[in-house]
Design an enzyme around this catalytic site. Structure first.
Site, PDB file in Angstrom:
ATOM      1  N   LYS A   1      14.153  -2.969   3.365  1.00  0.00           N
ATOM      2  CA  LYS A   1      14.264  -2.168   4.396  1.00  0.00           C
ATOM      3  C   LYS A   1      15.443  -2.516   5.316  1.00  0.00           C
ATOM      4  O   LYS A   1      15.330  -3.588   5.715  1.00  0.00           O
ATOM      5  CB  LYS A   1      13.093  -1.852   5.129  1.00  0.00           C
TER       6      LYS A   1
ATOM      7  N   ASP B   1       5.017  10.554  -0.358  1.00  0.00           N
ATOM      8  CA  ASP B   1       4.214   9.342  -0.139  1.00  0.00           C
ATOM      9  C   ASP B   1       2.794   9.782   0.446  1.00  0.00           C
ATOM     10  O   ASP B   1       2.853   9.727   1.812  1.00  0.00           O
ATOM     11  CB  ASP B   1       5.195   8.235   0.509  1.00  0.00           C
TER      12      ASP B   1
ATOM     13  N   ASP C   1       0.111   7.097  -5.716  1.00  0.00           N
ATOM     14  CA  ASP C   1      -0.116   7.829  -4.654  1.00  0.00           C
ATOM     15  C   ASP C   1       1.225   8.482  -4.283  1.00  0.00           C
ATOM     16  O   ASP C   1       1.451   8.709  -2.689  1.00  0.00           O
ATOM     17  CB  ASP C   1      -0.218   6.635  -3.263  1.00  0.00           C
TER      18      ASP C   1
END
Length: 360
Positions: free
Chosen positions: A162, A223, A111
């Site tokens: 993150k 992405d 992807d």
């Protein structure tokens, strides 16, 4: 390098309704399934054997691509009975590889649209003697990604989840989703259970002293996990901003596939794609959008940065902005949809039922 693993098992839930009937890598971008672009770029980089790690709607891939001979490739398919994560999927297909223990194996996600110099990543892997080499890219806002700091030689120092605070943003480098593994490293991944390379495999390799090398390549990277990103990626392919040998026509402002019909006074621009058998009627304006095969755009409709699914219909004077219309849906005349609206497959919206502005 002659072998690669392509991870195409995800459900693509963030892309629904595009992925209700179609696995994410098979959704069309610039006129062909997105997977076609990845296969073509791997072939151009010298890969000739690719194992596809499939799961969701796995039965769709092989009937379309077959053994890969039409693309000059040898394709094999391995289906996960239960989702195994990125690492588990890599380990699950290891028996299909022909490489020796020290040979490089390219691994990439199904992807990511990228202009990565695959050959440069492989050369970096070889010259540094790395166990795993990673494509890294720099982003303006890394908060939504895992961070990968490196030293002055490019050697990976850590994998950071993150960041939650500004102090945790120690680099703008992120994992871009393409790797070269030493073949023997793949065999160290636990078999038969879910494994994440990002959260388990790579940190454990670092902890045991393995050499993980990062290569920053700041060419095009996107992405395609959201509908807006997917529409943008398709347009960028058509416009020539993102490279691919698989675009079925010349790069330019628009791409109209064979058997599609476009009225002489309809306006197409911004990397718009009109798929096979689709029809764009008189006075319609379509900018930066994807019209999938068999869809109908009726007179005077205005479509911007949107995707209209297979066999869907958009009514007269209807306005779509940043909208996804599922396969087979019918949007009546004089509707106005925008701001990330998603219309599910086979839904019917009556004329003038939804608007963001007055009807005058």
């Amino acid at each position: 390098m002659t072998e690669a693993i392509l991870l195409v098992g995800g459900k693509g839930t963030r892309l629904r309704p595009l992925t209700v009937h179609t696995p994410k890598p098979m959704v069309r971008a610039a006129g062909v399934p997105f997977l076609t672009h990845q296969l073509a770029r791997a072939k151009a980089a010298g890969v000739d054997h690719i194992v596809l790690a499939t799961s969701y709607l796995a039965e769709v891939f092989e009937p379309y691509f077959g053994d890969g001979s039409a693309l000059g490739l040898h394709l094999e398919y391995v289906t996960e009975e239960e989702p195994l994560g990125t690492g588990g999927a890599i380990r699950n297909v290891a028996s299909r590889l022909h490489s020796g223990p020290d040979d490089p194996v390219l691994v990439f996600n199904g992807d990511i649209l990228t202009g990565l110099d695959i050959g440069a990543l492989v050369r970096t892997h070889g010259t540094t003697g790395a166990d795993v080499s990673l494509h890294l890219t720099k982003v303006t806002d890394p908060r939504a990604y895992g961070l990968v700091p490196t030293d002055g030689t490019g050697r990976v120092l850590a994998f950071l989840e993150k960041p939650q605070t500004p102090e945790e943003i120690v680099t703008d480098q992120i994992n871009a989703g393409a790797y070269v593994f030493r073949r023997s490293v793949i065999d160290t991944i636990p078999a038969g259970r879910p494994v994440s390379v990002e959260r388990e495999t790579f940190p454990e390799l670092l902890a045991t002293g393995a050499h993980l090398q990062g290569m920053v390549d700041s060419t095009y990277w996107l992405d395609l996990g959201t509908p807006a990103a997917f529409v943008r990626g398709s347009a960028d392919l058509v416009l020539g901003r993102a490279p691919s040998p698989a675009i079925p026509g010349r790069c330019g402002d628009r791409l109209v596939l064979p058997t599609a019909r476009v009225a002489p006074d309809a306006k197409l621009a911004g990397g718009t794609v009109v798929g096979e058998g689709a029809f764009v009627a008189q006075g319609a304006r379509v900018f930066g959008s994807t019209i999938l095969p068999g869809a109908v755009i009726e007179p005077g409709a205005v479509i911007t940065d949107s995707l209209v699914g297979t066999r869907a219909r958009v009514g007269t004077r209807t306005v779509l902005t940043d909208t996804v219309i599922g396969d087979g849906a019918v949007i009546g005349a004089d509707n106005e949809l925008r701001s990330g609206a998603r219309i599910w497959c086979d839904a019917h919206i009556p004329p003038a039922a939804l608007r963001f502005s007055s009807d005058t």
